[in-house]
Design a protein around this motif. Structure first.
Motif, PDB file in Angstrom:
ATOM      1  N   MET A 104       6.818  19.070   4.315  1.00 57.02           N
ATOM      2  CA  MET A 104       6.847  17.974   3.439  1.00 57.02           C
ATOM      3  C   MET A 104       7.520  18.099   2.141  1.00 57.02           C
ATOM      4  O   MET A 104       8.110  17.232   1.607  1.00 57.02           O
ATOM      5  CB  MET A 104       5.232  17.630   3.267  1.00 57.02           C
ATOM      6  N   TYR A 105       6.960  18.936   1.378  1.00 56.57           N
ATOM      7  CA  TYR A 105       7.375  19.243   0.044  1.00 56.57           C
ATOM      8  C   TYR A 105       7.905  20.576  -0.392  1.00 56.57           C
ATOM      9  O   TYR A 105       7.586  21.592   0.179  1.00 56.57           O
ATOM     10  CB  TYR A 105       6.524  18.837  -1.190  1.00 56.57           C
ATOM     11  N   GLU A 106       8.852  20.682  -1.491  1.00 57.29           N
ATOM     12  CA  GLU A 106       9.285  21.959  -1.753  1.00 57.29           C
ATOM     13  C   GLU A 106       8.467  22.497  -2.727  1.00 57.29           C
ATOM     14  O   GLU A 106       8.884  21.872  -4.126  1.00 57.29           O
ATOM     15  CB  GLU A 106      10.978  22.019  -2.150  1.00 57.29           C
ATOM     16  N   GLY A 107       7.739  23.280  -2.696  1.00 53.47           N
ATOM     17  CA  GLY A 107       7.099  23.912  -3.846  1.00 53.47           C
ATOM     18  C   GLY A 107       5.898  23.436  -4.378  1.00 53.47           C
ATOM     19  O   GLY A 107       5.393  22.118  -3.935  1.00 53.47           O
ATOM     20  N   ALA A 108       4.944  23.955  -5.246  1.00 51.65           N
ATOM     21  CA  ALA A 108       3.861  23.297  -5.732  1.00 51.65           C
ATOM     22  C   ALA A 108       3.817  22.049  -6.588  1.00 51.65           C
ATOM     23  O   ALA A 108       3.043  21.173  -6.376  1.00 51.65           O
ATOM     24  CB  ALA A 108       3.124  24.584  -6.485  1.00 51.65           C
ATOM     25  N   TRP A 109       4.970  22.028  -7.344  1.00 55.46           N
ATOM     26  CA  TRP A 109       5.091  21.025  -8.215  1.00 55.46           C
ATOM     27  C   TRP A 109       5.217  19.725  -7.588  1.00 55.46           C
ATOM     28  O   TRP A 109       4.795  18.595  -7.626  1.00 55.46           O
ATOM     29  CB  TRP A 109       6.161  21.123  -9.207  1.00 55.46           C
ATOM     30  N   GLN A 110       6.264  19.767  -6.439  1.00 57.87           N
ATOM     31  CA  GLN A 110       6.757  18.572  -5.670  1.00 57.87           C
ATOM     32  C   GLN A 110       5.577  18.325  -4.880  1.00 57.87           C
ATOM     33  O   GLN A 110       5.173  16.889  -4.675  1.00 57.87           O
ATOM     34  CB  GLN A 110       7.756  18.816  -4.825  1.00 57.87           C
ATOM     35  N   THR A 111       4.700  19.129  -4.315  1.00 57.23           N
ATOM     36  CA  THR A 111       3.598  18.738  -3.699  1.00 57.23           C
ATOM     37  C   THR A 111       2.394  18.101  -4.410  1.00 57.23           C
ATOM     38  O   THR A 111       1.998  17.098  -4.094  1.00 57.23           O
ATOM     39  CB  THR A 111       2.694  20.201  -3.122  1.00 57.23           C
ATOM     40  N   TRP A 112       2.217  18.492  -5.743  1.00 61.14           N
ATOM     41  CA  TRP A 112       1.477  18.004  -6.756  1.00 61.14           C
ATOM     42  C   TRP A 112       1.893  16.643  -6.859  1.00 61.14           C
ATOM     43  O   TRP A 112       0.893  15.563  -6.895  1.00 61.14           O
ATOM     44  CB  TRP A 112       1.424  18.795  -7.877  1.00 61.14           C
ATOM     45  N   GLN A 113       3.131  16.070  -7.027  1.00 60.25           N
ATOM     46  CA  GLN A 113       3.408  14.926  -7.485  1.00 60.25           C
ATOM     47  C   GLN A 113       3.554  13.983  -6.405  1.00 60.25           C
ATOM     48  O   GLN A 113       3.030  12.996  -6.539  1.00 60.25           O
ATOM     49  CB  GLN A 113       5.122  15.114  -8.085  1.00 60.25           C
ATOM     50  N   GLU A 114       4.179  14.586  -5.383  1.00 63.67           N
ATOM     51  CA  GLU A 114       4.303  13.507  -4.285  1.00 63.67           C
ATOM     52  C   GLU A 114       3.280  13.410  -3.409  1.00 63.67           C
ATOM     53  O   GLU A 114       2.887  12.153  -3.151  1.00 63.67           O
ATOM     54  CB  GLU A 114       5.675  14.106  -3.357  1.00 63.67           C
ATOM     55  N   TRP A 115       2.431  14.279  -2.950  1.00 63.62           N
ATOM     56  CA  TRP A 115       1.526  14.270  -1.939  1.00 63.62           C
ATOM     57  C   TRP A 115       0.205  13.505  -2.828  1.00 63.62           C
ATOM     58  O   TRP A 115      -0.586  12.777  -2.365  1.00 63.62           O
ATOM     59  CB  TRP A 115       0.960  15.367  -1.219  1.00 63.62           C
ATOM     60  N   GLY A 116       0.235  14.241  -4.135  1.00 58.47           N
ATOM     61  CA  GLY A 116      -0.883  13.491  -4.914  1.00 58.47           C
ATOM     62  C   GLY A 116      -1.052  12.178  -5.126  1.00 58.47           C
ATOM     63  O   GLY A 116      -2.083  11.792  -5.420  1.00 58.47           O
ATOM     64  N   ARG A 117       0.264  11.546  -5.086  1.00 60.32           N
ATOM     65  CA  ARG A 117       0.044  10.262  -5.419  1.00 60.32           C
ATOM     66  C   ARG A 117      -0.729   9.303  -4.431  1.00 60.32           C
ATOM     67  O   ARG A 117      -0.986   8.146  -4.946  1.00 60.32           O
ATOM     68  CB  ARG A 117       1.581   9.441  -5.530  1.00 60.32           C
ATOM     69  N   SER A 118      -0.738   9.684  -3.405  1.00 54.94           N
ATOM     70  CA  SER A 118      -1.447   8.794  -2.324  1.00 54.94           C
ATOM     71  C   SER A 118      -2.853   9.537  -1.709  1.00 54.94           C
ATOM     72  O   SER A 118      -3.332   8.702  -0.793  1.00 54.94           O
ATOM     73  CB  SER A 118      -0.626   8.278  -0.996  1.00 54.94           C
ATOM     74  N   LEU A 119      -3.172  10.575  -1.977  1.00 53.93           N
ATOM     75  CA  LEU A 119      -4.369  11.246  -1.443  1.00 53.93           C
ATOM     76  C   LEU A 119      -5.507  10.299  -2.023  1.00 53.93           C
ATOM     77  O   LEU A 119      -6.570  10.724  -1.311  1.00 53.93           O
ATOM     78  CB  LEU A 119      -4.492  12.515  -1.823  1.00 53.93           C
ATOM     79  N   ASP A 120      -5.735   9.633  -3.037  1.00 53.68           N
ATOM     80  CA  ASP A 120      -6.942   9.239  -3.386  1.00 53.68           C
ATOM     81  C   ASP A 120      -7.262   7.940  -2.419  1.00 53.68           C
ATOM     82  O   ASP A 120      -8.273   7.341  -2.137  1.00 53.68           O
ATOM     83  CB  ASP A 120      -6.684   8.632  -4.824  1.00 53.68           C
ATOM     84  N   LEU A 121      -6.045   7.391  -1.603  1.00 52.06           N
ATOM     85  CA  LEU A 121      -6.260   6.208  -0.766  1.00 52.06           C
ATOM     86  C   LEU A 121      -6.749   4.933  -1.193  1.00 52.06           C
ATOM     87  O   LEU A 121      -7.592   4.283  -0.655  1.00 52.06           O
ATOM     88  CB  LEU A 121      -7.118   6.815   0.290  1.00 52.06           C
ATOM     89  N   SER A 157       0.667  -1.156   0.128  1.00 54.06           N
ATOM     90  CA  SER A 157       0.119  -0.067   0.065  1.00 54.06           C
ATOM     91  C   SER A 157       0.772   1.301  -0.082  1.00 54.06           C
ATOM     92  O   SER A 157       1.851   1.340   0.749  1.00 54.06           O
ATOM     93  CB  SER A 157      -0.973   0.055   1.415  1.00 54.06           C
ATOM     94  N   PHE A 158       0.485   2.216  -0.766  1.00 58.22           N
ATOM     95  CA  PHE A 158       1.109   3.519  -0.842  1.00 58.22           C
ATOM     96  C   PHE A 158       0.481   4.435   0.212  1.00 58.22           C
ATOM     97  O   PHE A 158       1.054   5.672   0.276  1.00 58.22           O
ATOM     98  CB  PHE A 158       0.983   4.142  -2.160  1.00 58.22           C
ATOM     99  N   CYS A 159      -0.649   4.036   0.987  1.00 57.59           N
ATOM    100  CA  CYS A 159      -0.889   4.816   1.933  1.00 57.59           C
ATOM    101  C   CYS A 159      -1.291   3.762   3.282  1.00 57.59           C
ATOM    102  O   CYS A 159      -2.221   3.452   3.836  1.00 57.59           O
ATOM    103  CB  CYS A 159      -2.357   5.146   1.573  1.00 57.59           C
ATOM    104  N   ASP A 160      -0.046   3.026   3.542  1.00 57.40           N
ATOM    105  CA  ASP A 160       0.145   1.961   4.422  1.00 57.40           C
ATOM    106  C   ASP A 160      -0.458   2.596   5.854  1.00 57.40           C
ATOM    107  O   ASP A 160      -0.992   1.472   6.586  1.00 57.40           O
ATOM    108  CB  ASP A 160       1.407   1.597   4.635  1.00 57.40           C
ATOM    109  N   ASP A 161      -0.198   3.563   6.256  1.00 56.00           N
ATOM    110  CA  ASP A 161      -0.795   4.270   7.307  1.00 56.00           C
ATOM    111  C   ASP A 161      -2.437   3.958   7.522  1.00 56.00           C
ATOM    112  O   ASP A 161      -2.813   3.515   8.387  1.00 56.00           O
ATOM    113  CB  ASP A 161      -0.266   5.604   7.640  1.00 56.00           C
ATOM    114  N   VAL A 162      -2.922   4.451   6.614  1.00 56.37           N
ATOM    115  CA  VAL A 162      -4.477   4.520   6.554  1.00 56.37           C
ATOM    116  C   VAL A 162      -4.969   2.724   6.357  1.00 56.37           C
ATOM    117  O   VAL A 162      -6.094   2.396   6.988  1.00 56.37           O
ATOM    118  CB  VAL A 162      -5.281   5.186   5.340  1.00 56.37           C
ATOM    119  N   THR A 163      -4.149   2.318   5.346  1.00 60.41           N
ATOM    120  CA  THR A 163      -4.517   0.791   5.381  1.00 60.41           C
ATOM    121  C   THR A 163      -4.583   0.020   6.861  1.00 60.41           C
ATOM    122  O   THR A 163      -5.248  -0.786   7.161  1.00 60.41           O
ATOM    123  CB  THR A 163      -3.509   0.165   4.425  1.00 60.41           C
ATOM    124  N   LEU A 164      -3.229   0.290   7.383  1.00 66.46           N
ATOM    125  CA  LEU A 164      -3.123  -0.417   8.832  1.00 66.46           C
ATOM    126  C   LEU A 164      -4.048  -0.025   9.770  1.00 66.46           C
ATOM    127  O   LEU A 164      -4.487  -0.800  10.443  1.00 66.46           O
ATOM    128  CB  LEU A 164      -1.496  -0.010   9.167  1.00 66.46           C
TER     129      LEU A 164
END
Length: 399
Positions: free
Chosen positions: A263-280, A232-239
């Protein structure tokens, strides 16, 4: 009935149930769990906690985390930093800390198995190497900044209220203009779907945050460590959801007074990195995923567009069209008001043009699009590793 009238009625049918759900969730806010406050350790807490910090090329941002952990009291038996063979000197920084504080140990995990994601693998390694005398395991991410009294306050509250697993939402440090605008809109997707931090949800809807994730040892022993969330890429929520389904008491509380995170440096990194797991999606059934997409589309993705179309006269005249526009104006007003509610969750002292935070509702359609995009993404790059496909829902076979 012409096309524009059908569109108007269709939007009403789509949005009205979602608005009712949103109001029901937000009305829980006044009854949420109080934020965690820093506490001094009690003698009976001596050596009750093992802290596990997963790292991979974190040298540039690890020091505040290590420093914050050194300032925790005697309730922390050990701090196990599990490094996944970093190449930037992360291990050297840990060894420097260990030379001053013997509670710190540097571990290296084994090569990543093909059916594991890197983060739960590192956490699993730390759990297996932790002292059996520790009653609690606390996972802390490398980008966090723990305040003195964090661990003691968390343990005291969890034990007093009989919780088995508790995670905290942090206070987010924002710096660049783009992230001041985008990050709150992405955070709001979680608030809308699961209600304010500290409110109670059913077992299959509980939230969690792996940045500060406290678990009783016996919970992880029953769940065989992190194996139930290994893919899981959202192992915290899964567990957390699997633990709740097994009957353990799970909480998700406001930790802004005791925990910060960059967490992240700038909007693009926030979009890329945090966005990958927010769908849960790894912790969510397909039916729940589609329901969440409908819900976010209705309350975050649509309001600005409906208001604009109403202004330019794209809807037919009449009470139904006016009601539709008024409903979306109300949604936008609620969204701006929620900016005040989440403001304590942000540290904007270092932000450039922090005023953009208050315009984050205008980024809501983008936030919905990012959740939609991630929901159907099958190839993920994370921490220098490429995962060609998700290996199934993290909850399958764990009921």
């Amino acid at each position: 009935m012409d096309g524009s009238q059908m569109l108007t009625w269709g939007l009403m049918v789509i949005q009205i149930p979602a608005i009712a759900i949103l109001l029901f969730r937000l009305l829980k806010g006044p009854f949420r769990h109080a934020p965690i406050q820093p506490q001094s350790a009690a003698l009976e807490m001596l050596g009750t906690v093992s802290v596990v910090v997963p790292t991979l090329n974190e040298r540039d941002r690890l020091w505040p985390c290590l420093e914050g952990l050194t300032r925790q009291s005697y309730e922390v038996r050990e701090v196990l930093v599990v490094d996944s063979h970093s190449t930037d000197g992360t291990g050297d920084l840990v060894l420097q800390t260990a030379a001053k504080d013997p509670r710190f140990r540097l571990l290296h995990d084994d090569p990543l198995p093909p059916d594991w994601v890197g983060r739960p693998w590192a956490l699993h390694t730390g759990f297996l190497h932790s002292s059996p005398k520790s009653e609690w395991i606390l996972g802390i991410d490398a980008d966090t900044q723990p305040h003195p009294g964090l661990v003691a306050g968390l343990i005291k509250m969890a034990e007093a209220e009989g919780y088995d697993l508790v995670s905290l939402s942090p206070r987010f440090i924002l710096e660049y203009p783009g992230e001041c605008w985008l990050q709150p809109a992405l955070l709001m997707t979680l608030v809308y779907r699961f209600g304010p931090t500290g409110t109670v949800e059913s077992a299959d809807r509980v939230m969690a945050n792996g940045q500060c994730f406290l678990t009783r040892r016996r919970v992880l022993e029953e769940l065989e460590g992190y194996t139930t969330a290994k893919s899981s890429f959202c192992d915290d929520v899964t567990l957390a959801r699997i633990a709740a389904q097994r009957g353990f008491k799970v909480g998700f509380w406001d930790g802004a007074p005791v925990l910060k995170v960059r967490m992240y440096e700038g909007a693009w990194q926030t979009w890329q990195e945090w966005g990958r797991s927010l769908d849960l999606k790894d912790a969510t059934s397909p039916w729940q995923l589609w329901t969440d997409l409908w819900f976010l589309f209705s309350v975050q993705g649509l309001p600005l567009a409906v208001i604009i179309f109403g202004i330019i006269g794209a809807f037919p005249e009449g009470i139904i069209s006016q009601t539709l526009v008024n409903l979306n104006l109300a949604l936008l007003a609620i969204r701006f008001a929620l900016g005040f509610a989440i403001f304590p969750s942000y540290d904007l002292s270092q932000a450039r043009f922090s005023l953009l935070f208050w315009f984050s509702p205008l980024a809501d359609p983008l936030a919905f699009f990012r959740i939609l995009q991630s929901s159907f993404q099958t190839s993920i790059q994370w921490r220098g590793r490429t995962y060609s496909a998700l290996r199934g829902n993290g909850q399958k076979g764990n009921g």
